[in-house]
Design a protein around this motif. Structure first.
Motif, mmCIF file in Angstrom:
data_model
loop_
_atom_site.group_PDB
_atom_site.id
_atom_site.type_symbol
_atom_site.label_atom_id
_atom_site.label_comp_id
_atom_site.label_asym_id
_atom_site.label_seq_id
_atom_site.Cartn_x
_atom_site.Cartn_y
_atom_site.Cartn_z
ATOM 1 N N TYR A 2 0.831 -1.198 0.000
ATOM 2 C CA TYR A 2 0.000 0.000 0.000
ATOM 3 C C TYR A 2 0.866 1.249 0.000
ATOM 4 O O TYR A 2 1.963 1.267 0.543
ATOM 5 N N ALA A 4 -0.005 5.406 0.882
ATOM 6 C CA ALA A 4 -1.019 6.372 1.295
ATOM 7 C C ALA A 4 -0.346 7.727 1.486
ATOM 8 O O ALA A 4 0.758 7.810 2.034
ATOM 9 N N LEU A 21 -1.573 4.363 7.986
ATOM 10 C CA LEU A 21 -2.982 4.072 8.202
ATOM 11 C C LEU A 21 -3.193 3.007 9.274
ATOM 12 O O LEU A 21 -4.306 2.509 9.423
ATOM 13 N N ILE A 51 -4.994 6.525 -1.481
ATOM 14 C CA ILE A 51 -4.634 5.187 -1.029
ATOM 15 C C ILE A 51 -4.521 4.328 -2.280
ATOM 16 O O ILE A 51 -5.411 4.333 -3.126
ATOM 17 N N GLN A 53 -3.334 0.369 -3.634
ATOM 18 C CA GLN A 53 -2.794 -0.969 -3.469
ATOM 19 C C GLN A 53 -2.199 -1.345 -4.805
ATOM 20 O O GLN A 53 -2.900 -1.380 -5.827
ATOM 21 N N TYR A 84 -8.046 -1.678 3.977
ATOM 22 C CA TYR A 84 -8.202 -0.241 3.783
ATOM 23 C C TYR A 84 -9.354 0.053 2.830
ATOM 24 O O TYR A 84 -10.063 1.039 2.980
#
Length: 185
Positions: A2, A4, A21, A51, A53, A84
């Protein structure tokens, strides 16, 4: 994996910060985190939470002052398989009655409807199913949410829908914030 980041629009331009996060469990937590990014600034500043992925999906949460957050997800089904992503898939976004997911969870705890109540193995269960399920309801594949979330900032709905795996860099470029985003990547 991830990634963010927060992008806050100030009177001096965009400011970026990467964000952890780990302590975010709800959309409300994420919204509070975004609002804290403008601490000391004006309450009407725009904050974007990105965000991503890797190679699966990306999401944008836009917080404008005290207004409710606006959300866009590139692929709801892929996001539903992510902790998330589940935070962003609200009842409102999915077009469900508020609290419907909690009611379904409570009913599932009371009554086992999958045929394995006698301890029999569930041979039909397959985690690789293409249809994502979030709290007992199918989640649509593809984009979901506010497709005009960035229109006033310089990115059209059509451009947003055409983005691929390098989406956040492309969005930052369109907003004139590519350099500040790269500093936190």
């Amino acid at each position: 994996m991830y990634f963010a980041a927060l992008l806050a629009r100030t009177e001096d331009g965009w400011e970026a910060s990467d964000t952890e996060l780990d302590d975010v469990e709800t959309l409300s937590d994420l919204t509070d985190l975004a609002r804290e990014a403008t601490a000391g600034g004006s309450d009407d500043e725009t904050v974007l939470v990105f965000i991503e992925q890797e190679d699966a999906w990306f999401g944008i949460v836009r917080v404008d002052g005290e207004e409710d957050p606006r959300i866009y997800l590139s692929d709801a089904a892929a996001a539903a398989r992510s902790s998330y992503g589940e935070i962003l898939l609200t009842d409102e976004l999915l077009g469900r009655e508020p609290g419907a997911a909690e009611e379904l969870d409570a009913l599932e705890e009371l009554v086992d409807l999958d045929g394995t109540e006698d301890g029999e193995p569930d041979d039909e269960a397959d985690e690789s199913d293409d249809e994502s399920v979030l709290s007992g309801e199918a989640v649509p594949s593809g984009p979901i949410g506010d497709r005009q979330i960035l229109t006033d900032l310089g990115m059209s709905e059509k451009e947003l829908l055409s983005l691929g795996t390098e989406a956040l860099s492309d969005i930052a470029e369109a907003l004139g914030a590519a350099e500040v985003l790269e500093t936190v990547r």
